[in-house]
Design a protein around this motif. Structure first.
Motif, mmCIF file in Angstrom:
data_model
loop_
_atom_site.group_PDB
_atom_site.id
_atom_site.type_symbol
_atom_site.label_atom_id
_atom_site.label_comp_id
_atom_site.label_asym_id
_atom_site.label_seq_id
_atom_site.Cartn_x
_atom_site.Cartn_y
_atom_site.Cartn_z
ATOM 1 N N GLN A 103 -37.163 -62.063 -29.694
ATOM 2 C CA GLN A 103 -37.034 -62.781 -28.430
ATOM 3 C C GLN A 103 -37.077 -61.834 -27.233
ATOM 4 O O GLN A 103 -37.779 -62.072 -26.254
ATOM 5 C CB GLN A 103 -35.713 -63.568 -28.422
ATOM 6 C CG GLN A 103 -35.487 -64.436 -27.196
ATOM 7 C CD GLN A 103 -36.112 -65.809 -27.320
ATOM 8 O OE1 GLN A 103 -36.894 -66.072 -28.227
ATOM 9 N NE2 GLN A 103 -35.762 -66.699 -26.404
ATOM 10 N N SER A 132 -32.946 -72.299 -33.613
ATOM 11 C CA SER A 132 -33.479 -72.085 -32.265
ATOM 12 C C SER A 132 -32.821 -72.977 -31.224
ATOM 13 O O SER A 132 -33.472 -73.802 -30.587
ATOM 14 C CB SER A 132 -35.006 -72.274 -32.250
ATOM 15 O OG SER A 132 -35.618 -71.265 -33.002
ATOM 16 N N PHE A 180 -31.060 -72.903 -27.614
ATOM 17 C CA PHE A 180 -31.057 -72.051 -26.428
ATOM 18 C C PHE A 180 -29.957 -72.532 -25.499
ATOM 19 O O PHE A 180 -30.039 -73.615 -24.924
ATOM 20 C CB PHE A 180 -32.414 -72.101 -25.733
ATOM 21 C CG PHE A 180 -32.547 -71.132 -24.590
ATOM 22 C CD1 PHE A 180 -33.021 -69.849 -24.819
ATOM 23 C CD2 PHE A 180 -32.180 -71.491 -23.304
ATOM 24 C CE1 PHE A 180 -33.141 -68.949 -23.774
ATOM 25 C CE2 PHE A 180 -32.299 -70.604 -22.260
ATOM 26 C CZ PHE A 180 -32.779 -69.323 -22.487
ATOM 27 N N TYR A 194 -40.325 -71.668 -21.299
ATOM 28 C CA TYR A 194 -40.308 -72.672 -22.364
ATOM 29 C C TYR A 194 -41.063 -73.924 -21.930
ATOM 30 O O TYR A 194 -41.852 -74.498 -22.697
ATOM 31 C CB TYR A 194 -38.860 -73.046 -22.699
ATOM 32 C CG TYR A 194 -38.166 -72.135 -23.679
ATOM 33 C CD1 TYR A 194 -38.297 -70.755 -23.611
ATOM 34 C CD2 TYR A 194 -37.354 -72.648 -24.679
ATOM 35 C CE1 TYR A 194 -37.653 -69.918 -24.498
ATOM 36 C CE2 TYR A 194 -36.699 -71.816 -25.588
ATOM 37 C CZ TYR A 194 -36.850 -70.455 -25.486
ATOM 38 O OH TYR A 194 -36.219 -69.631 -26.367
ATOM 39 N N THR A 247 -27.400 -77.251 -23.864
ATOM 40 C CA THR A 247 -28.139 -76.587 -24.934
ATOM 41 C C THR A 247 -29.490 -77.249 -25.156
ATOM 42 O O THR A 247 -29.587 -78.473 -25.246
ATOM 43 C CB THR A 247 -27.329 -76.634 -26.248
ATOM 44 O OG1 THR A 247 -26.065 -76.005 -26.049
ATOM 45 C CG2 THR A 247 -28.067 -75.924 -27.374
ATOM 46 N N SER A 294 -39.734 -74.169 -32.771
ATOM 47 C CA SER A 294 -39.738 -72.809 -32.242
ATOM 48 C C SER A 294 -40.966 -72.038 -32.718
ATOM 49 O O SER A 294 -41.558 -71.263 -31.959
ATOM 50 C CB SER A 294 -38.456 -72.070 -32.664
ATOM 51 O OG SER A 294 -38.415 -71.869 -34.059
ATOM 52 N N LEU A 313 -30.446 -66.321 -28.505
ATOM 53 C CA LEU A 313 -31.785 -66.281 -27.934
ATOM 54 C C LEU A 313 -31.759 -66.095 -26.425
ATOM 55 O O LEU A 313 -32.603 -65.380 -25.864
ATOM 56 C CB LEU A 313 -32.529 -67.578 -28.271
ATOM 57 C CG LEU A 313 -32.803 -67.878 -29.749
ATOM 58 C CD1 LEU A 313 -33.469 -69.244 -29.885
ATOM 59 C CD2 LEU A 313 -33.672 -66.799 -30.372
ATOM 60 N N ASN A 314 -30.814 -66.749 -25.763
ATOM 61 C CA ASN A 314 -30.792 -66.716 -24.301
ATOM 62 C C ASN A 314 -30.566 -65.311 -23.756
ATOM 63 O O ASN A 314 -31.320 -64.826 -22.910
ATOM 64 C CB ASN A 314 -29.740 -67.682 -23.757
ATOM 65 C CG ASN A 314 -28.336 -67.409 -24.283
ATOM 66 O OD1 ASN A 314 -28.149 -66.703 -25.281
ATOM 67 N ND2 ASN A 314 -27.334 -67.973 -23.632
#
Length: 462
Positions: free
Chosen positions: A12, A73, A75, A105, A142, A150, A445-446
């Motif tokens: 990522q 996945s 986020f 995204y 979220t 993903s 991931l963030n």
């Protein structure tokens, strides 16, 4: 060959860092290096065979787009979840950059609205129960891509980078950095037993949880400043959807933090997967539990991690080795599979057997397990914390502490090497930037994406 930026790790952090670089400076020469394969070549035999076959390089963990492409996945759109980068940069910078990631995204087709934006009576009831039982509910918005979603999104993003001239080399193992006067000048990798050298004055290292040990080795070899951070050890719990229905429908994932009464250790829920599947992750000489959820493929069970966060004090300085020893002990008992036990058997102090598991209302969503006794591999303090946490969660979600709760051991999140970085992600070595989970500041991931972007913004503006 010399590059403007080398990304060591194509997860990522590396992918979003490369995107930021090529969007802002199309003239840059960029290289992404990864231990695994390109996303479209990452095939796990388990998807056809239904079991882990112990591949030399696990396609679920390693490869371009990272472990995130084979995870649920989720986020999280807030600095409070996914790591603690804000202690270095401040909260506003993290949240503002998260918005930039979300824009990417959206650009590549993910248009669903986040969950958890508005409270209803059911959500208020859950939060009230958390308050009454000393649980902190981290209720951040979220976005849920799903494992299948993903892969599609990352596939489009990688194709875009390739079209823009970003170079990818895969199946390369990092051996060392090329350094002059404490300034990074490139990397040394091996490919099929042969050494290769790639040069750059800017190396962004984001090797994920699986690369935490290698990151520590590089720090020791090149005198890069770091400290021993925390490590998360626990179980992957699996319970019938019907028990988790209220939380699943209203929060999708409700992250909860609790401090145990006897030890005051931090416990937390992590990576909840409604109607999901248990996943086995194969490392070099042990196996760990994880969980997936798909957009178009559903089970009747919810799985989530119950993790205990431990930070060790001096003179102990081997948290990675400590957690690895626990994982190896479990694998020794199971012959290289996950160790599973029903909560009923755990409370009774007896091992689970296949016969006892067949009497339950729940059917495991994986075959990569051996029924047994978690107490034989899990330290008592950790086990006490896990059991206490389960009983408290039962007060929020009645039925959680039932006999139909399955516990897969171990689940471990390696982030025990915490590098010294500044607000630009630069380490004590000039030109070397540490991002994502292997930096010690990320666990989602963030934050991984944010760190990759922030490193690149400094590089191209300096």
């Amino acid at each position: 060959m010399k590059y403007d930026i080398i990304f060591l790790g194509g997860g990522q952090a590396g992918i979003f860092g490369a995107y930021e670089a090529i969007e802002k400076r199309p003239d840059l020469k960029i290289l992404v290096v990864d231990k695994g394969k390109m996303l479209k070549q990452r095939v796990c035999p388990k998807e056809k065979l239904g079991r882990c076959v112990n591949c030399p390089t696990c396609a679920i963990i390693y490869g371009v787009s990272g472990a995130g492409a084979f995870s649920d996945s989720k986020f999280n759109m807030d600095y409070r979840v996914g790591g603690d980068l804000h202690v270095v940069t401040g909260k506003k910078i993290v949240n503002d950059t998260i918005k930039d990631v979300v824009d990417v995204y959206r650009k590549f087709g993910f248009n669903e609205e986040p969950t958890g934006l508005k409270y209803n009576p059911a959500m208020e009831k859950i939060k009230k129960g958390c308050i009454e039982n000393r649980i902190q509910l981290v209720d951040t918005p979220t976005m849920h891509l799903g494992t299948d979603g993903s892969r599609k999104l990352y596939g489009q993003l990688i194709d875009f980078l390739l079209e823009k001239g970003v170079e990818f080399i895969t199946e390369r193992e990092i051996e060392s950095l090329i350094v002059e006067d404490n300034h990074v000048k490139g990397i040394i990798v091996t490919h099929k037993g042969k050494e290769e050298r790639y040069y750059s004055d800017n190396v962004v290292a984001g090797m994920g949880r699986s690369g935490a040990k290698k990151m520590k080795e590089l720090c020791q070899k090149h005198s890069i400043k770091y400290e021993n951070g925390a490590i998360d050890i626990g179980v992957r719990a699996e319970i019938p959807d019907i028990i988790m229905k209220e939380i699943n429908e209203n929060f999708y994932e409700a992250k909860m933090i609790y401090y145990s009464r006897n030890y005051r250790d931090k416990m937390r829920t992590f990576c909840s997967n409604p109607s999901g599947f248990i996943a086995a992750e194969k490392y070099d000489d042990f196996i760990l539990a994880n969980g997936h959820a798909y957009k178009d493929r559903k089970s009747t069970n919810t799985n989530l991690a119950l993790l205990c966060t431990k930070k060790f004090t001096e003179p102990f300085n081997q948290p990675f080795e400590y957690a690895t020893a626990i994982a190896k002990m479990s694998s020794m008992l199971t012959g290289g599979k996950l160790l599973v036990q029903s909560y009923a058997d755990l409370k009774e102090g007896r091992r689970s057997t296949d016969e006892r598991l067949e009497r339950l209302n729940i059917v495991p969503t994986t075959e990569d397990y051996v029924a047994g006794d978690i107490a034989l591999a899990c330290p008592q303090r950790l086990l006490d914390n896990i059991m206490e946490f389960i009983e408290v969660l039962d007060k929020i979600t009645p039925g959680f502490a039932s006999g139909d709760l399955l516990l897969y051991f171990p689940e471990i999140k390696f982030r025990s090497t915490r590098l010294e970085i500044n607000q630009n992600m630069e380490t004590s070595m000039k030109g070397l930037y540490a991002v994502g989970d292997s930096s010690g500041y990320g666990s989602g991931l963030n934050i991984a994406a944010v760190m990759g972007i922030l490193a690149v913004r400094y590089i191209i503006n300096s």
